[in-house]
Design a protein around this motif. Structure first.
Motif, PDB file in Angstrom:
ATOM      1  N   UNK A 157      46.064  42.892  39.471  1.00 16.44           N
ATOM      2  CA  UNK A 157      46.284  44.325  39.249  1.00 16.44           C
ATOM      3  C   UNK A 157      45.498  44.840  38.060  1.00 16.44           C
ATOM      4  N   UNK A 158      45.108  43.924  37.170  1.00 13.55           N
ATOM      5  CA  UNK A 158      44.372  44.304  35.975  1.00 13.55           C
ATOM      6  C   UNK A 158      42.929  43.785  35.986  1.00 13.55           C
ATOM      7  N   UNK A 159      42.410  43.611  37.184  1.00 16.73           N
ATOM      8  CA  UNK A 159      40.987  43.323  37.402  1.00 16.73           C
ATOM      9  C   UNK A 159      40.547  41.957  36.860  1.00 16.73           C
ATOM     10  N   UNK A 160      41.391  40.958  37.088  1.00 20.23           N
ATOM     11  CA  UNK A 160      41.015  39.572  36.819  1.00 20.23           C
ATOM     12  C   UNK A 160      41.408  38.744  38.029  1.00 20.23           C
ATOM     13  N   UNK A 161      40.455  38.019  38.584  1.00 25.54           N
ATOM     14  CA  UNK A 161      40.719  37.163  39.740  1.00 25.54           C
ATOM     15  C   UNK A 161      40.996  35.747  39.266  1.00 25.54           C
ATOM     16  N   UNK A 162      42.199  35.249  39.563  1.00 25.83           N
ATOM     17  CA  UNK A 162      42.550  33.857  39.272  1.00 25.83           C
ATOM     18  C   UNK A 162      43.222  33.283  40.515  1.00 25.83           C
ATOM     19  N   UNK A 163      42.976  32.015  40.798  1.00 21.57           N
ATOM     20  CA  UNK A 163      43.432  31.387  42.029  1.00 21.57           C
ATOM     21  C   UNK A 163      44.648  30.507  41.780  1.00 21.57           C
ATOM     22  N   UNK A 164      45.614  30.586  42.701  1.00 23.36           N
ATOM     23  CA  UNK A 164      46.784  29.715  42.681  1.00 23.36           C
ATOM     24  C   UNK A 164      46.521  28.529  43.594  1.00 23.36           C
ATOM     25  N   UNK A 165      46.911  27.336  43.166  1.00 25.76           N
ATOM     26  CA  UNK A 165      46.685  26.152  43.975  1.00 25.76           C
ATOM     27  C   UNK A 165      47.778  25.136  43.689  1.00 25.76           C
ATOM     28  N   UNK A 166      47.592  23.904  44.182  1.00 25.69           N
ATOM     29  CA  UNK A 166      48.525  22.819  43.923  1.00 25.69           C
ATOM     30  C   UNK A 166      49.446  22.545  45.091  1.00 25.69           C
ATOM     31  N   UNK A 167      49.826  21.292  45.235  1.00 25.73           N
ATOM     32  CA  UNK A 167      50.747  20.890  46.291  1.00 25.73           C
ATOM     33  C   UNK A 167      52.018  21.718  46.263  1.00 25.73           C
ATOM     34  N   UNK A 168      52.476  22.073  45.061  1.00 27.50           N
ATOM     35  CA  UNK A 168      53.724  22.814  44.904  1.00 27.50           C
ATOM     36  C   UNK A 168      53.486  24.315  44.687  1.00 27.50           C
ATOM     37  N   UNK A 169      52.236  24.760  44.778  1.00 23.77           N
ATOM     38  CA  UNK A 169      51.922  26.173  44.595  1.00 23.77           C
ATOM     39  C   UNK A 169      52.183  26.674  43.193  1.00 23.77           C
ATOM     40  N   UNK A 170      52.110  25.774  42.194  1.00 23.71           N
ATOM     41  CA  UNK A 170      52.495  26.135  40.827  1.00 23.71           C
ATOM     42  C   UNK A 170      51.372  25.934  39.819  1.00 23.71           C
ATOM     43  N   UNK A 171      50.140  25.921  40.297  1.00 27.49           N
ATOM     44  CA  UNK A 171      48.998  25.672  39.421  1.00 27.49           C
ATOM     45  C   UNK A 171      48.065  26.879  39.447  1.00 27.49           C
ATOM     46  N   UNK A 172      47.661  27.340  38.261  1.00 33.03           N
ATOM     47  CA  UNK A 172      46.601  28.338  38.152  1.00 33.03           C
ATOM     48  C   UNK A 172      45.312  27.600  37.823  1.00 33.03           C
ATOM     49  N   UNK A 173      44.300  27.821  38.632  1.00 32.24           N
ATOM     50  CA  UNK A 173      43.030  27.121  38.412  1.00 32.24           C
ATOM     51  C   UNK A 173      41.966  28.104  37.947  1.00 32.24           C
ATOM     52  N   UNK A 174      41.099  27.604  37.096  1.00 35.55           N
ATOM     53  CA  UNK A 174      40.070  28.444  36.493  1.00 35.55           C
ATOM     54  C   UNK A 174      38.707  27.855  36.827  1.00 35.55           C
ATOM     55  N   UNK A 175      37.943  28.620  37.623  1.00 33.99           N
ATOM     56  CA  UNK A 175      36.629  28.189  38.118  1.00 33.99           C
ATOM     57  C   UNK A 175      35.598  29.294  37.908  1.00 33.99           C
ATOM     58  N   UNK A 176      35.388  29.766  36.696  1.00 34.72           N
ATOM     59  CA  UNK A 176      34.439  30.868  36.516  1.00 34.72           C
ATOM     60  C   UNK A 176      33.017  30.434  36.820  1.00 34.72           C
ATOM     61  N   UNK A 177      32.172  31.371  37.246  1.00 35.44           N
ATOM     62  CA  UNK A 177      30.750  31.037  37.343  1.00 35.44           C
ATOM     63  C   UNK A 177      30.224  30.645  35.973  1.00 35.44           C
ATOM     64  N   UNK A 178      29.271  29.744  35.962  1.00 31.89           N
ATOM     65  CA  UNK A 178      28.747  29.269  34.682  1.00 31.89           C
ATOM     66  C   UNK A 178      27.877  30.312  33.995  1.00 31.89           C
ATOM     67  N   UNK A 179      27.712  31.452  34.639  1.00 31.54           N
ATOM     68  CA  UNK A 179      26.958  32.568  34.073  1.00 31.54           C
ATOM     69  C   UNK A 179      27.868  33.593  33.395  1.00 31.54           C
TER      70      UNK A 179
END
Length: 454
Positions: free
Chosen positions: A410-432
């Motif tokens: 909602x505040x213009x930041x894309x972050x992905x949820x993952x994990x077997x239990x759906x409880x992990x925030x993962x951070x994969x920014x472009x290296x640029x």
């Protein structure tokens, strides 16, 4: 940010909120989508992109979103890297397709030569190019079975290897990847993974990599028998499982066991490969040399391309016509891959991944000091994650992960949820991505935690 990332000069590197996200135009497109696209294809953030580059995604309403996902580790070199774009355009001007199995072209061979050189180990290698990570994993299994004349394949808890029938069988998590899609391919066996955060908590002490490997090896020996195993397939850092980094020594012990028993050791580097972790391949962090390496995602800077690279004596086991596919090694995709590989080797992207990782760890450890619901911080380089739990326990907290991700979106930041239990925030920014955007993104995430835990 590298000067070769077109998003720098052409797309302002700033977060901008013009409308609600998704905005009116994206909502109009979404309504069309629901009438045209199968609902099984879901999108985490239905803000329709019209331009991207650097660390920014611009949507159809003019919102500019900070990208912490890179298309799930695909646009590692950026969404519009000039090396990738210029080579792809040049190839499109020449021809779009011939099928390498009908009329070959030199660029396919150039990518194979690069992968043979870059993947771990100095032994003689061969490569086959394909379309997707799942296809690469499936072909690695085919190759291993032909070479060993065995059938059984060992995979691990929390693993993700793809959405084909075979790779669904190899994938651990049922919903949404497997539920209702069976029956699955046979002769797939699952071994316990080294999961330091949960292993240590369960044992009440630190579980070493060697101890975790012994647990897996015992299962293989007792339930299958090493003589029947064709391949052991493992992600050096598990992706969809929650960015699980096994304890030091685990990968090496499993690789040694495979080698001692004539088993093909396959490193699935689809998500962790290509500078993402601060080394070209995640296996290198433990000096592990796989027999076969599967690659995709970051290989071609956003174009569909995958590969299996491995020991010549294993790859040469399959006769002519046994490997390939109509689009495998598409000429535009391999041209893009040559541009991406050029960027990985010459633009300091591995060093940048380390810098990004240090910034992320600093920010999330500061957050963890405020919020014990951040149970674990883990990852390597620009592949980092936090596991969220209930206060005073290690019980998964998927609700908090969703709340923080929703606040970020909602505040213009894309972050992905993952994990077997759906409880992990993962951070994969472009290296640029710039340091300024990266820190601003974590300012928004910090607000999200404060709001969700108020």
């Amino acid at each position: 940010m590298t000067q070769l990332e077109k998003g720098g000069p052409s797309l302002p590197q700033e977060r901008k909120i013009v409308t609600s996200i998704p905005g009116p135009r994206s909502q109009e497109i979404e309504a069309r989508r629901k009438k045209a696209v199968a609902p099984g294809v879901a999108s985490g953030m239905p803000a329709y992109v019209v331009a991207a580059g650097g660390g920014i995604l611009k949507d159809a309403d003019g919102n500019q979103i900070i990208d912490l996902g890179s298309g799930i580790a695909v646009t590692t070199v950026g969404n519009s890297n000039e090396r990738v774009v210029s080579r792809a355009k040049e190839q499109l001007d020449a021809f779009t397709h011939t099928c390498f199995m009908v009329n070959p072209y030199e660029s396919y061979i150039e990518v194979a030569e690069a992968l043979n050189r870059l993947t771990p180990g100095d032994h003689e290698k061969r490569t086959v190019l394909l379309n997707s990570g799942a296809e690469a994993v499936e072909n690695a299994v085919k190759i291993a079975r032909v070479h060993t004349k065995r059938n059984a394949v060992v995979v691990f808890d929390h693993a993700y290897h793809g959405r084909t029938n075979l790779t669904m069988a190899m994938t651990s998590k049922a919903a949404p990847y497997k539920k209702g899609f069976g029956p699955f391919a046979g002769e797939i066996y699952r071994a316990p993974m080294s999961y330091p955060y949960r292993d240590d908590a369960a044992a009440g002490t630190k579980v070493s990599g060697e101890e975790a490997a012994a647990r897996a090896i015992t299962m293989i020996d007792k339930q299958i028998g090493a003589d029947d195993v064709a391949a052991i397939v493992i992600e050096p850092i598990q992706g969809e499982g929650g960015f699980i980094v096994p304890a030091d020594g685990f990968l090496a012990a499993i690789a040694d066991y495979a080698r001692d028993n004539g088993i093909v050791f396959v490193a699935d580097e689809v998500q962790a490969g290509f500078a993402r972790t601060g080394k070209m391949f995640a296996s290198e962090h433990e000096d592990v040399v796989p027999d076969l390496v599967t690659t995709a995602k970051g290989l071609a800077g956003g174009l569909p391309l995958a590969g299996v690279t491995g020991r010549a004596e294993i790859m040469d086991s399959v006769g002519g016509g046994g490997l390939g596919g109509t689009y495998g090694g598409n000429p535009t995709a391999v041209a893009a891959a040559l541009g991406a590989i050029d960027a990985y080797e010459n633009d300091g992207l591995m060093e940048r991944a380390v810098e990004i990782g240090e910034t992320i760890v600093r920010r999330v450890e500061a957050l963890q000091a405020k919020h014990p619901e951040i149970g674990h911080v883990r990852g390597r380089g620009a592949m980092q994650a936090i596991e969220l739990v209930q206060r005073d326990s290690i019980d998964p907290n998927p609700g908090l992960a969703k709340a923080v991700a929703d606040h970020a979106a909602a505040n213009a930041v894309l972050v992905l949820v993952t994990g077997t239990f759906g409880n992990v925030l993962r951070f994969l920014p472009p290296l640029t991505i710039s340091d300024e955007l990266l820190n601003e993104a974590f300012d928004v995430l910090e607000e999200g935690f404060a709001q969700a835990l108020a």
